[in-house]
Design a protein around this motif. Structure first.
Motif, mmCIF file in Angstrom:
data_model
loop_
_atom_site.group_PDB
_atom_site.id
_atom_site.type_symbol
_atom_site.label_atom_id
_atom_site.label_comp_id
_atom_site.label_asym_id
_atom_site.label_seq_id
_atom_site.Cartn_x
_atom_site.Cartn_y
_atom_site.Cartn_z
ATOM 1 N N GLU A 98 0.998 -1.121 0.056
ATOM 2 C CA GLU A 98 -0.021 -0.084 0.009
ATOM 3 C C GLU A 98 0.676 1.126 -0.132
ATOM 4 O O GLU A 98 1.802 1.323 0.757
ATOM 5 C CB GLU A 98 -0.968 0.053 1.139
ATOM 6 C CG GLU A 98 -1.888 1.188 1.215
ATOM 7 C CD GLU A 98 -2.989 1.162 2.433
ATOM 8 O OE1 GLU A 98 -3.427 2.237 2.852
ATOM 9 O OE2 GLU A 98 -3.468 0.082 2.499
ATOM 10 N N THR A 100 -8.410 -11.553 3.479
ATOM 11 C CA THR A 100 -9.123 -10.792 4.561
ATOM 12 C C THR A 100 -10.615 -11.016 4.705
ATOM 13 O O THR A 100 -11.321 -11.411 3.671
ATOM 14 C CB THR A 100 -8.850 -9.479 4.881
ATOM 15 O OG1 THR A 100 -9.603 -8.455 3.828
ATOM 16 C CG2 THR A 100 -7.496 -8.965 5.042
ATOM 17 N N LYS A 115 -12.988 -9.253 5.113
ATOM 18 C CA LYS A 115 -13.847 -8.238 4.125
ATOM 19 C C LYS A 115 -12.930 -7.842 3.012
ATOM 20 O O LYS A 115 -11.592 -7.596 3.070
ATOM 21 C CB LYS A 115 -14.270 -7.304 5.011
ATOM 22 C CG LYS A 115 -15.318 -7.481 5.947
ATOM 23 C CD LYS A 115 -15.921 -6.375 6.641
ATOM 24 C CE LYS A 115 -16.961 -6.648 7.828
ATOM 25 N NZ LYS A 115 -17.294 -5.420 8.394
ATOM 26 N N GLY A 116 -13.397 -7.366 1.794
ATOM 27 C CA GLY A 116 -12.620 -6.931 0.750
ATOM 28 C C GLY A 116 -11.696 -8.046 -0.029
ATOM 29 O O GLY A 116 -10.990 -7.512 -1.081
ATOM 30 N N SER A 135 -9.925 -2.077 -0.623
ATOM 31 C CA SER A 135 -10.155 -1.349 0.341
ATOM 32 C C SER A 135 -10.187 0.103 -0.165
ATOM 33 O O SER A 135 -10.260 0.419 -1.172
ATOM 34 C CB SER A 135 -9.020 -1.254 1.297
ATOM 35 O OG SER A 135 -7.995 -0.778 0.807
ATOM 36 N N THR A 136 -11.021 1.165 0.864
ATOM 37 C CA THR A 136 -11.093 2.383 0.326
ATOM 38 C C THR A 136 -10.411 3.217 1.459
ATOM 39 O O THR A 136 -10.503 3.087 2.845
ATOM 40 C CB THR A 136 -12.523 2.684 0.619
ATOM 41 O OG1 THR A 136 -13.445 1.991 -0.017
ATOM 42 C CG2 THR A 136 -13.034 4.200 0.356
ATOM 43 N N GLU A 137 -9.678 4.432 0.877
ATOM 44 C CA GLU A 137 -8.716 5.074 1.598
ATOM 45 C C GLU A 137 -8.924 6.845 0.995
ATOM 46 O O GLU A 137 -8.717 6.926 -0.044
ATOM 47 C CB GLU A 137 -7.224 4.760 1.527
ATOM 48 C CG GLU A 137 -6.923 3.288 2.074
ATOM 49 C CD GLU A 137 -7.068 3.093 3.695
ATOM 50 O OE1 GLU A 137 -7.016 4.355 4.445
ATOM 51 O OE2 GLU A 137 -7.116 2.175 4.089
#
Length: 527
Positions: A175, A416, A418-419, A493-495
């Motif tokens: 990331e 994971t 989720k995602g 994911s959301t960032e």
């Protein structure tokens, strides 16, 4: 012609040669459950993987993951170790074991001999650290992880043998919080080879694309890099005879190989001497970036599995080697079956020239995979798609190359609860698959489910999750009947409102091989 009978050992050696690192031993008919005189299907006993350097950004955070599924009939002993490619290389003169310059002229106030002894202790400690594995498996069926920060995260070279060899898989997920290539970047570590195709790279000013070459061997590799644009092969200045030192990694910035700036480029890596692992890291100023793995070998039929259902834009890049033109038939394997995208029924490719096609919001909220076919399969093609998710100004990109089918088994890591999305397609015939969620890296009980995939469809399946999951886990897909089956896994994911994501196709792990019995005639014809 002379007719020569090869021994079983020679046959196994030849098999190892064509499968990269893979190696097998002579079969035990009882252990294999096969009658004498018939081919036995056995776990490979040695294999190797290479992971490119994750990032040049100081903001990068990388997770390495390693895993081997439990395999019936595998050896009871063995190891699976990933080490830094730099650690395995001999340090340059005047540098210590980690490549840092030694400091001269330092003195201490300690007694006679203390400074020398202390320096010796420090050097021994550094040598020990240099030999220390970055990642080492403890048992099959349970993944392990390691983390590295910044631009110092290394390329890795690894081998597995015995009970860890069959199906050994490794992945690195990075990331990057900001800057060129910000977002989620993931790539499965791969075996060394001698030829690679990468449609979808770029030498444009908005892109920073590197081809990462990793050499696992004790001798230097010599590599040629060919670039093909919209009008044919690009003139390159230093693309021939690139030397990759023994047990080291070499990132090559594509824009330094040619003065031509082109949005869509096909990269062809040809190894003159030795073998390497190769992957393209494609970084964009505006839409983040991801790894572009090699396309499946040139073929008249290609499958690009697992385009995200919320893709805002899909750009197909394709190339056909040689002089022959071809009209590719384009179909989308959707949940309801194979359909032809309106306005993109066929795409024309000129021989030796890279072509790009904007397919828009191709999936329209449903799971989908692209199926490309040349008439009669007569003209070989390589292809990949670049996918954008998110709204204008907050978009992220990823790549899906044409994939190889899962003949027996494949694994995706770093999942994971989720995602994670597992996408499976069976474009030519229905199939039944079994999906196993491993134990978690920090705890959890494996779970297994069976799924039926209808012919011509793509399904985003609700994959199992380990009971009591702690940490991340592996998803192993096994074909039980039908097929062929293709699959990919998306991490998301959301960032800051940006939909970070990365997609990895799941190639067969080649963990099992058919080995003829010693009594079988392995004759070949020689001129």
């Amino acid at each position: 012609m002379n007719r020569t009978t090869l021994s079983l050992i020679a046959g196994a050696t030849a098999l190892a040669a064509v499968t990269g690192f893979a190696a097998v031993s002579a079969p035990d008919p009882e252990a294999a459950g096969q009658r004498t005189g018939a081919a036995a299907t056995l776990p490979v006993e040695r294999t190797g993987l290479l992971c490119p350097r994750p990032s040049t950004s100081e903001l990068a955070e990388t997770t390495y993951t390693s895993f081997t599924p439990v395999t019936e009939g595998a050896d009871g002993t063995g190891t699976a170790v990933l080490r830094s490619a730099a650690q395995q290389s001999a340090p340059d003169e005047g540098e210590d074991a980690e490549g840092e310059d030694e400091k001269d002229g330092e003195t201490t106030e300690k007694g006679e001999g203390t400074e020398k002894d202390e320096k010796g202790d420090k050097d021994a400690a550094k040598d020990d650290k240099a030999d220390r594995p970055v990642l080492q498996l403890k048992e099959p069926g349970k993944p392990v992880t390691a983390e590295a920060g910044g631009a110092d995260a290394p390329a890795l070279v690894g081998t597995a043998d015995g009970r860890f060899a069959s199906g050994w898989t490794a992945q690195q997920t990075t990331e990057v919080a900001a800057g060129t290539g910000r977002g989620l970047q993931g790539v499965a570590c791969s075996a060394a080879d001698t030829q690679f195709w990468f449609p979808g790279a770029s030498t444009d000013d908005s892109r920073t694309d590197y081809i990462h070459l990793t050499n696992p061997d004790d001798s230097a590799a010599v590599v040629d890099i060919e670039l093909y644009g919209k009008d044919g092969e690009l003139e390159t200045t230093v693309g021939e005879g690139i030397t990759v030192k023994p047990r080291s990694a070499e990132p090559v910035l594509l824009s330094t190989l040619t003065a031509e700036k082109q949005t869509d480029v096909t990269v062809h890596v040809v190894v003159r001497s030795g073998r390497v692992g190769a992957a393209v890291q494609a970084l964009d100023d505006e839409t983040g970036g991801d790894w572009l793995p090699a396309s499946a070998d040139p073929s008249g039929r290609l499958v690009l599995p697992g385009i995200p259902k919320d893709a805002k834009a899909v750009r197909l890049v394709a190339f056909t080697p040689g002089d022959a033109d071809v009209d590719l038939k384009v179909r989308l394997a959707a949940p309801s079956g194979l359909i032809t995208p309106a306005g993109n029924e066929t795409l024309h490719l000129k021989g030796g020239m890279t072509a790009a096609f904007d397919l828009g919001e191709l999936t329209r909220g449903e799971a989908g995979s692209l199926v490309l076919t040349a008439p009669d399969g007569s003209v070989p093609v390589v292809a990949a798609v670049r996918v954008l998710r998110g709204e204008e100004g907050k978009q992220e990109s990823a790549f899906i190359p044409a994939a190889r089918p899962i003949e027996t088994r494949a694994t995706a890591l770093d999942n994971t609860a989720k995602g994670t999305t597992l996408s499976v397609t069976a474009p030519e015939g229905g199939a039944e698959i079994e999906v196993t969620a491993s134990a978690g890296t920090k705890g959890g009980t494996p779970q297994t489910k069976t799924y039926s995939i209808k012919s011509g469809t793509t399904q985003d399946i609700e994959a199992p999750v380990p009971a009591g999951l702690k940490g991340s886990y592996a998803l192993t897909v096994e074909t039980r009947s039908g097929g062929p089956v293709y699959a990919s896994r998306t991490l998301a994911s959301t960032e800051g409102g940006v939909p970070y994501f990365t997609v990895q196709p799941l190639p067969d792990d080649r963990g099992m091989v058919a080995v003829p019995d010693a009594s079988e005639d392995l004759s070949v014809l020689q001129r």
